[in-house]
Design a protein around this motif. Structure first.
Motif, PDB file in Angstrom:
ATOM      1  N   LYS A  67       0.806  -1.225   0.000  1.00  0.00           N
ATOM      2  CA  LYS A  67       0.000   0.000   0.000  1.00  0.00           C
ATOM      3  C   LYS A  67       0.836   1.271   0.000  1.00  0.00           C
ATOM      4  CE  LYS A  67      -0.655   0.114   5.045  1.00  0.00           C
ATOM      5  NZ  LYS A  67      -1.660   0.144   6.125  1.00  0.00           N
ATOM      6  N   ASN A  68       2.075   1.188   0.458  1.00  0.00           N
ATOM      7  CA  ASN A  68       2.938   2.375   0.481  1.00  0.00           C
ATOM      8  C   ASN A  68       3.981   2.365  -0.630  1.00  0.00           C
ATOM      9  OD1 ASN A  68       1.726   3.461   2.853  1.00  0.00           O
ATOM     10  ND2 ASN A  68       2.934   2.039   4.111  1.00  0.00           N
ATOM     11  N   SER A  69       3.768   1.555  -1.640  1.00  0.00           N
ATOM     12  CA  SER A  69       4.756   1.414  -2.714  1.00  0.00           C
ATOM     13  C   SER A  69       4.743   2.607  -3.657  1.00  0.00           C
ATOM     14  CB  SER A  69       4.459   0.147  -3.515  1.00  0.00           C
ATOM     15  OG  SER A  69       3.235   0.287  -4.232  1.00  0.00           O
ATOM     16  N   LEU A  70       5.805   2.700  -4.465  1.00  0.00           N
ATOM     17  CA  LEU A  70       5.864   3.729  -5.497  1.00  0.00           C
ATOM     18  C   LEU A  70       4.783   3.493  -6.541  1.00  0.00           C
ATOM     19  CD1 LEU A  70       9.741   3.938  -5.968  1.00  0.00           C
ATOM     20  CD2 LEU A  70       8.270   5.638  -4.878  1.00  0.00           C
ATOM     21  N   LEU A  71       4.474   2.232  -6.794  1.00  0.00           N
ATOM     22  CA  LEU A  71       3.401   1.916  -7.730  1.00  0.00           C
ATOM     23  C   LEU A  71       2.069   2.457  -7.233  1.00  0.00           C
ATOM     24  CD1 LEU A  71       2.785   0.381 -10.382  1.00  0.00           C
ATOM     25  CD2 LEU A  71       2.260  -1.621  -8.976  1.00  0.00           C
ATOM     26  N   ALA A  72       1.801   2.281  -5.949  1.00  0.00           N
ATOM     27  CA  ALA A  72       0.559   2.800  -5.367  1.00  0.00           C
ATOM     28  C   ALA A  72       0.534   4.324  -5.391  1.00  0.00           C
ATOM     29  CB  ALA A  72       0.405   2.291  -3.941  1.00  0.00           C
ATOM     30  N   GLN A  73       1.707   4.921  -5.239  1.00  0.00           N
ATOM     31  CA  GLN A  73       1.790   6.376  -5.198  1.00  0.00           C
ATOM     32  C   GLN A  73       1.618   7.011  -6.571  1.00  0.00           C
ATOM     33  OE1 GLN A  73       5.359   7.803  -3.314  1.00  0.00           O
ATOM     34  NE2 GLN A  73       5.014   9.933  -3.912  1.00  0.00           N
ATOM     35  N   TYR A  74       2.269   6.416  -7.588  1.00  0.00           N
ATOM     36  CA  TYR A  74       2.311   7.052  -8.902  1.00  0.00           C
ATOM     37  C   TYR A  74       1.365   6.432  -9.931  1.00  0.00           C
ATOM     38  CZ  TYR A  74       6.405   9.537  -7.207  1.00  0.00           C
ATOM     39  OH  TYR A  74       7.253  10.336  -6.476  1.00  0.00           O
ATOM     40  N   ARG A  75       1.069   5.136  -9.814  1.00  0.00           N
ATOM     41  CA  ARG A  75       0.169   4.488 -10.772  1.00  0.00           C
ATOM     42  C   ARG A  75      -0.809   3.559 -10.053  1.00  0.00           C
ATOM     43  NH1 ARG A  75       1.095   4.572 -16.182  1.00  0.00           N
ATOM     44  NH2 ARG A  75      -1.084   3.894 -16.175  1.00  0.00           N
ATOM     45  N   PRO A  76      -1.635   4.105  -9.188  1.00  0.00           N
ATOM     46  CA  PRO A  76      -2.595   3.258  -8.462  1.00  0.00           C
ATOM     47  C   PRO A  76      -3.560   2.536  -9.402  1.00  0.00           C
ATOM     48  CG  PRO A  76      -3.140   5.587  -8.218  1.00  0.00           C
ATOM     49  CD  PRO A  76      -1.780   5.525  -8.843  1.00  0.00           C
ATOM     50  N   ASP A  77      -3.728   3.055 -10.623  1.00  0.00           N
ATOM     51  CA  ASP A  77      -4.624   2.425 -11.583  1.00  0.00           C
ATOM     52  C   ASP A  77      -4.106   1.076 -12.072  1.00  0.00           C
ATOM     53  OD1 ASP A  77      -2.627   4.225 -12.740  1.00  0.00           O
ATOM     54  OD2 ASP A  77      -3.422   3.600 -14.686  1.00  0.00           O
ATOM     55  N   LEU A  78      -2.824   0.794 -11.800  1.00  0.00           N
ATOM     56  CA  LEU A  78      -2.229  -0.465 -12.246  1.00  0.00           C
ATOM     57  C   LEU A  78      -2.122  -1.500 -11.130  1.00  0.00           C
ATOM     58  CD1 LEU A  78       0.734   0.903 -14.420  1.00  0.00           C
ATOM     59  CD2 LEU A  78      -1.580   0.316 -15.158  1.00  0.00           C
ATOM     60  N   MET A  79      -2.534  -1.134  -9.945  1.00  0.00           N
ATOM     61  CA  MET A  79      -2.336  -2.017  -8.786  1.00  0.00           C
ATOM     62  C   MET A  79      -3.079  -3.350  -8.907  1.00  0.00           C
ATOM     63  SD  MET A  79      -0.326  -0.780  -6.348  1.00  0.00           S
ATOM     64  CE  MET A  79      -0.895  -1.332  -4.745  1.00  0.00           C
ATOM     65  N   HIS A  80      -4.147  -3.396  -9.666  1.00  0.00           N
ATOM     66  CA  HIS A  80      -4.946  -4.620  -9.761  1.00  0.00           C
ATOM     67  C   HIS A  80      -4.467  -5.553 -10.870  1.00  0.00           C
ATOM     68  CE1 HIS A  80      -6.609  -2.154 -12.974  1.00  0.00           C
ATOM     69  NE2 HIS A  80      -7.224  -3.223 -13.454  1.00  0.00           N
ATOM     70  N   LEU A  81      -3.483  -5.133 -11.642  1.00  0.00           N
ATOM     71  CA  LEU A  81      -3.055  -5.908 -12.799  1.00  0.00           C
ATOM     72  C   LEU A  81      -1.901  -6.854 -12.452  1.00  0.00           C
ATOM     73  CD1 LEU A  81      -3.074  -3.101 -15.533  1.00  0.00           C
ATOM     74  CD2 LEU A  81      -4.791  -4.889 -15.165  1.00  0.00           C
ATOM     75  N   PRO A  82      -1.838  -8.011 -13.096  1.00  0.00           N
ATOM     76  CA  PRO A  82      -0.674  -8.893 -12.914  1.00  0.00           C
ATOM     77  C   PRO A  82       0.531  -8.307 -13.632  1.00  0.00           C
ATOM     78  CG  PRO A  82      -2.135  -9.777 -14.591  1.00  0.00           C
ATOM     79  CD  PRO A  82      -2.845  -8.587 -13.994  1.00  0.00           C
ATOM     80  N   THR A  83       1.713  -8.834 -13.337  1.00  0.00           N
ATOM     81  CA  THR A  83       2.936  -8.300 -13.955  1.00  0.00           C
ATOM     82  C   THR A  83       3.914  -9.418 -14.248  1.00  0.00           C
ATOM     83  OG1 THR A  83       4.784  -6.769 -13.640  1.00  0.00           O
ATOM     84  CG2 THR A  83       3.989  -7.899 -11.678  1.00  0.00           C
ATOM     85  N   THR A  84       4.712  -9.202 -15.285  1.00  0.00           N
ATOM     86  CA  THR A  84       5.805 -10.129 -15.595  1.00  0.00           C
ATOM     87  C   THR A  84       7.097  -9.715 -14.896  1.00  0.00           C
ATOM     88  OG1 THR A  84       6.374  -8.877 -17.602  1.00  0.00           O
ATOM     89  CG2 THR A  84       4.833 -10.729 -17.845  1.00  0.00           C
ATOM     90  N   ASN A  85       7.059  -8.600 -14.189  1.00  0.00           N
ATOM     91  CA  ASN A  85       8.235  -8.172 -13.433  1.00  0.00           C
ATOM     92  C   ASN A  85       8.608  -9.198 -12.378  1.00  0.00           C
ATOM     93  OD1 ASN A  85       9.056  -5.286 -14.217  1.00  0.00           O
ATOM     94  ND2 ASN A  85       6.845  -5.074 -13.954  1.00  0.00           N
ATOM     95  N   GLY A  86       9.895  -9.381 -12.151  1.00  0.00           N
ATOM     96  CA  GLY A  86      10.335 -10.252 -11.078  1.00  0.00           C
ATOM     97  C   GLY A  86      10.002  -9.648  -9.730  1.00  0.00           C
ATOM     98  N   GLU A  87       9.938 -10.484  -8.718  1.00  0.00           N
ATOM     99  CA  GLU A  87       9.566 -10.016  -7.384  1.00  0.00           C
ATOM    100  C   GLU A  87      10.590  -9.042  -6.802  1.00  0.00           C
ATOM    101  OE1 GLU A  87      11.406 -13.875  -4.964  1.00  0.00           O
ATOM    102  OE2 GLU A  87       9.229 -13.573  -5.075  1.00  0.00           O
ATOM    103  N   HIS A  88      11.762  -8.963  -7.416  1.00  0.00           N
ATOM    104  CA  HIS A  88      12.804  -8.046  -6.957  1.00  0.00           C
ATOM    105  C   HIS A  88      12.498  -6.598  -7.324  1.00  0.00           C
ATOM    106  CE1 HIS A  88      13.772  -9.355 -11.067  1.00  0.00           C
ATOM    107  NE2 HIS A  88      14.206  -8.130 -11.235  1.00  0.00           N
ATOM    108  N   CYS A  89      11.531  -6.362  -8.210  1.00  0.00           N
ATOM    109  CA  CYS A  89      11.260  -5.010  -8.702  1.00  0.00           C
ATOM    110  C   CYS A  89      10.381  -4.243  -7.723  1.00  0.00           C
ATOM    111  CB  CYS A  89      10.593  -5.060 -10.076  1.00  0.00           C
ATOM    112  SG  CYS A  89      11.648  -5.680 -11.360  1.00  0.00           S
ATOM    113  N   THR A  90      11.009  -3.707  -6.695  1.00  0.00           N
ATOM    114  CA  THR A  90      10.244  -3.037  -5.634  1.00  0.00           C
ATOM    115  C   THR A  90      10.696  -1.587  -5.406  1.00  0.00           C
ATOM    116  OG1 THR A  90      11.776  -4.016  -4.024  1.00  0.00           O
ATOM    117  CG2 THR A  90       9.703  -5.169  -4.432  1.00  0.00           C
ATOM    118  N   GLY A  91      11.411  -1.023  -6.381  1.00  0.00           N
ATOM    119  CA  GLY A  91      11.757   0.391  -6.303  1.00  0.00           C
ATOM    120  C   GLY A  91      12.787   0.731  -5.261  1.00  0.00           C
TER     121      GLY A  91
END
Length: 250
Positions: free
Chosen positions: A225-249
């Motif tokens: 909930k406090n991620s950069l993704l939540a801060q800058y692109r909350p519209d993408l929070m519900h989507l799956p990703t091919t990013n590795g789990e290491h991609c946490t900003g």
């Protein structure tokens, strides 16, 4: 997925200046790279090319990052391969295509596209990589996506650079790779200059001293909930990703 190099030659020239200036900024005989993907491995190899020792730190159990997942190739304009094939392409055209594609930071686009040809040539010449196939993919005005016959060019390219660092690390003290190590603090001197970092490994903290190059990747896999993704692109929070789990900003 395409590969792109920001932290690579002729970014090499900046790293060359970094390597030669290290001893004058503060006592140091090594450069520290955080992140073991293509950008980080390019930085590590460039440091060694210019006479510096390097230590590369990655929080994952193995290096490679998202770079190993790229299946299209690596884009470059005005490469030797293009010229040999008679492909008419320019850095200006690549830059315009990238900006049309939605890039928001022209200064970074200028570096990415302006260095791209020399980057591809460096990979071919220094690591004996086959990037002889050139295709025109979506969003490009000319054929400029380079790859070889391998099915996964990202893995082929990235592992070639990883293996070079590993070989040097096995044979000398010019390189070290530290995995399962999470960097959590940058060290600064009284003037506010970064002079090293602290990382945690196995529940203990360790320090490395020297100039630091951050090549830690993006934040597309951090759904907290406090991620950069939540801060800058909350519209993408519900989507799956091919990013590795290491991609946490980090």
């Amino acid at each position: 997925r395409h590969l792109g190099l920001i932290c690579s030659p002729p970014w090499q020239h900046r790293l060359q200046n970094l390597a030669s200036a290290m001893a004058t900024v503060f006592p140091a005989n090594q450069g520290i790279v955080v992140g073991g993907g293509l950008a980080g491995m390019s930085a590590a190899n460039t440091l060694m090319e210019n006479g510096a020792r390097c230590v590369l730190v990655d929080k994952s159990a193995f290096c490679g990052g998202n770079s190993t997942k790229a299946t299209s190739g690596i884009n470059g304009a005005e490469t030797k391969t293009q010229k040999n094939k008679g492909i008419d392409d320019t850095i200006e055209l690549f830059t315009n295509d990238t900006l049309k594609g939605g890039a928001k930071k022209p200064e970074l686009v200028k570096i990415l596209c302006g260095n791209s040809g020399a980057d591809v040539d460096w990979l071919v010449e220094k690591f004996n990589l086959d990037l002889s196939l050139v295709a025109r993919l979506g969003g490009h005005s000319a054929p400029r996506t380079h790859r070889g016959a391998e099915r996964f060019p990202g893995m082929t390219i990235t592992y070639a650079l990883i293996q070079m660092v590993e070989k040097v690390a096995e044979r000398s003290d010019k390189a070290r790779i530290i995995t399962k190590a999470r960097v959590h603090k940058l060290l600064t001197n009284s003037d506010g200059v970064c002079v090293g970092l602290t990382y945690e490994k196995g529940g203990l903290d360790f320090q490395e001293h020297g100039p630091v190059i951050l090549a830690t990747g993006g934040f597309g896999a951090d759904f907290t909930k406090n991620s950069l993704l939540a801060q800058y692109r909350p519209d993408l929070m519900h989507l799956p990703t091919t990013n590795g789990e290491h991609c946490t900003g980090d």
